[in-house]
Motif scaffolding. Structure first.
Motif, PDB file in Angstrom:
ATOM      1  N   VAL A 113      42.819  23.296  91.732  1.00 23.94           N
ATOM      2  CA  VAL A 113      42.325  22.045  91.160  1.00 23.94           C
ATOM      3  C   VAL A 113      42.100  22.241  89.662  1.00 23.94           C
ATOM      4  O   VAL A 113      41.558  23.257  89.229  1.00 23.94           O
ATOM      5  N   LYS A 114      42.502  21.248  88.883  1.00 27.95           N
ATOM      6  CA  LYS A 114      42.377  21.328  87.429  1.00 27.95           C
ATOM      7  C   LYS A 114      40.941  21.040  87.000  1.00 27.95           C
ATOM      8  O   LYS A 114      40.338  20.058  87.427  1.00 27.95           O
ATOM      9  N   VAL A 115      40.383  21.914  86.146  1.00 26.17           N
ATOM     10  CA  VAL A 115      39.021  21.743  85.656  1.00 26.17           C
ATOM     11  C   VAL A 115      38.975  22.049  84.164  1.00 26.17           C
ATOM     12  O   VAL A 115      39.933  22.565  83.588  1.00 26.17           O
ATOM     13  N   CYS A 116      37.835  21.749  83.539  1.00 22.73           N
ATOM     14  CA  CYS A 116      37.595  22.067  82.131  1.00 22.73           C
ATOM     15  C   CYS A 116      36.382  22.980  82.028  1.00 22.73           C
ATOM     16  O   CYS A 116      35.337  22.694  82.625  1.00 22.73           O
ATOM     17  N   VAL A 117      36.489  24.056  81.277  1.00 23.56           N
ATOM     18  CA  VAL A 117      35.385  24.986  81.071  1.00 23.56           C
ATOM     19  C   VAL A 117      35.109  25.050  79.567  1.00 23.56           C
ATOM     20  O   VAL A 117      35.997  25.430  78.794  1.00 23.56           O
ATOM     21  N   PRO A 118      33.902  24.656  79.121  1.00 25.69           N
ATOM     22  CA  PRO A 118      33.624  24.575  77.683  1.00 25.69           C
ATOM     23  C   PRO A 118      33.469  25.912  76.983  1.00 25.69           C
ATOM     24  O   PRO A 118      33.577  25.997  75.760  1.00 25.69           O
ATOM     25  N   GLY A 119      33.205  26.960  77.746  1.00 25.28           N
ATOM     26  CA  GLY A 119      33.038  28.286  77.156  1.00 25.28           C
ATOM     27  C   GLY A 119      33.244  29.358  78.197  1.00 25.28           C
ATOM     28  O   GLY A 119      33.237  29.081  79.403  1.00 25.28           O
TER      29      GLY A 119
END
Length: 521
Positions: A214-220
């Motif tokens: 699953v595609k996700v976003c990680v800010p750091g």
């Protein structure tokens, strides 16, 4: 008399014996027909073999699914449940953080810990089967946990001002207490929960593996000590910064991550979980809602999933999944129940929450659209909503105390309603103004064990809703439906409150868009 074979053989036999294609007789016409018949027989035999093998294989898969589906005991469901009032469905999804049954390998901790509900949301699928709204309930929300059944068959007493996730651990059983959590949600919302699904760590990890990530976003960058703040060293890199596809343990780490992103709050984590589920639904939708696609998905899910008896067979589970195939991602929204901090806990904000539940009960979307297109016109209304109450009807009001509050700008409304109540034998213990004066709907709020009494109050006020509240007593909050004669006929909620709708996420949104990481992110 002896004759030669050529003389004794009839002409028709001699023609049939000729090799096909030789000569200009009728054999040249029958040859292609014979080949067609032979090809047809082969095709039929092949098709039959495929059907037999396919059916056997499908049957094996169904047996495998049936063997893996775990159902919880419906005897633990409340004896005082709300009635269904629309053609929509309400599905409670619970993420369990129990470490039993091998889940400690994924979540760490004590392998004997029965755990609590790590996350939960109520998914309302509208009657038109094209819209859906998921409402997250923070685990730290202070609620009243109604009577729940213990393993020995006895029932607990109601527990006010208790954290929502504690309901799942009532009875301390290895599989948790999904029925108690369902009872709590029904008491909180006034909505009937049609199905409940519990997914543990293993089930979640395997589910994300099957869909291919699953595609996700990680800010750091996220390290091991972000997952476990008690760790002495930073540890290895778990999730690198940026947009990426995660599955298995990585996916589980992402949705459980609390301290490594934003302000470390559960509210911030809920936002990420909503983005994750949105991305997961998008992936499943892209792959297609077909039995061939759903069977492996269902197989993975059932290995570590508990459901109510209504979803307890492969047929029921797959039928339910297929019923969602036309739900539009753009019309699938995620919100959080109206909330505010109360110390380190979360309190539900009223009347916003009651207006949200009323909108769902009426099959009104977040935009105010009526999505109850397939609802049965003969569906019986809930006793918690008075569709045609006649104030002249006598109500058995013995021993019922009510506080009346005016939630409109119409002066004298509380006194008028108080007089009506007293004429019917209710005891009015106080009148005054509500917290605000823009209530659209009249709401009867009730404390522990007072639902039946609240419904009697609601009978006198057409269009009124009933809703649970912490503590004790009954409060009648008057809305426009009572202030304006005839307003009840057009009092269907315009949609969910703006305070809720403004923070909604669509399942079609990019996983990186409009994503907050808590108040500090």
């Amino acid at each position: 008399m002896t004759t030669t074979n050529d003389q004794a053989t009839p002409a028709r036999h001699r023609r049939r014996a000729r090799p096909p294609g030789r000569g200009g007789g009728s054999g040249s016409r029958r040859g292609p027909q014979r080949r067609k018949r032979r090809s047809l027989r082969v095709a039929l035999a092949t098709t039959l073999a495929v059907v037999v093998l396919g059916t056997a294989g499908l049957g094996w898969i169904y047996l495998k699914l049936n063997g893996g589906i775990d159902t919880f005991d419906a005897d633990g469901l409340s004896r005082d449940r709300p009635d269904a009032v629309s053609g929509g469905q309400n599905v409670l999804v619970i993420g369990s953080d129990a470490r039993t049954d091998g889940n400690s390998a994924y979540g760490g901790g004590d392998k004997d810990d029965v755990g609590r509900s790590d996350t939960a949301f109520l998914l309302h699928v509208y009657a038109d089967r094209r819209h859906a709204l998921a409402v997250s309930i923070p685990r730290d929300t202070l609620v009243t946990i109604p009577p729940c059944r213990l393993p020995d068959g006895t029932w607990t007493e109601p527990r006010a001002n208790t954290m929502f996730n504690a309901a799942f651990s009532v009875g301390q059983t290895p599989k948790g207490n999904p029925a108690c959590t369902q009872n709590t949600v029904e008491s909180l919302t006034g909505l009937r929960v049609d199905h409940t699904i519990v997914v543990d760590f293993k089930g979640f990890a395997e589910l994300t593996d099957v869909v291919g990530g699953v595609k996700v976003c990680v800010p750091g960058d996220v390290y091991e000590n972000d997952l476990n703040p008690n760790r002495a060293t930073r540890g290895r890199l778990v999730l690198p910064q940026g947009e990426q596809t995660v599955a298995g343990q990585q996916a589980l780490d992402y949705v459980r991550l609390r301290h490594g992103i934003g302000d470390g709050s559960d509210i911030g984590r809920i936002k990420r979980q909503q983005a994750f589920v949105s991305s997961l639904l998008k992936k499943i939708k892209e792959d297609g809602f077909t039995p061939a696609r759903l069977l492996p998905l269902a197989d993975a899910a059932t290995q570590s999933m508990s459901v109510d008896p209504g979803l307890g067979t492969a047929d029921k589970l797959l039928s339910f999944a297929l019923s969602l195939k036309d739900v539009d991602l753009r019309h699938t929204r995620f919100v959080t129940v109206p909330w505010r901090y109360e110390g380190s806990r979360v309190a539900i904000v009223e009347p916003d929450a009651s207006e949200l539940w009323a909108a769902l009960k009426a099959d009104r979307t977040i935009d105010g659209e009526d999505a109850g297109g397939t609802a049965s016109p003969s569906a019986s209304p809930s006793p918690s909503v008075s569709a045609s109450a006649d104030p002249t009807d006598r109500v058995d009001s013995t021993g019922i105390d009510v506080v009346v509050r005016n939630g409109t700008t119409t002066t004298g409304l509380a006194s008028r309603a108080g007089s009506l109540l007293m004429r019917h034998g209710f005891t009015v213990t106080g009148t005054g103004n509500a917290d605000r004066q823009d209530h659209a709907t009249t709401v009867v709020r009730y404390g522990d064990g007072l639902r039946a009494q609240a419904e009697k109050v609601a009978r006198l006020f057409p269009g009124a809703e009933v809703a649970a509240q912490p503590g004790s007593g009954i409060d009648l909050v008057l809305g426009r439906t009572y202030a304006e004669p005839g307003a009840a006929a057009s009092s269907a909620p315009a949609g969910v409150p703006s305070s809720v709708a403004e923070g909604a996420r669509s399942a079609a949104d990019d996983p990186c868009s409009d994503l907050t990481y808590g108040e500090g992110g």
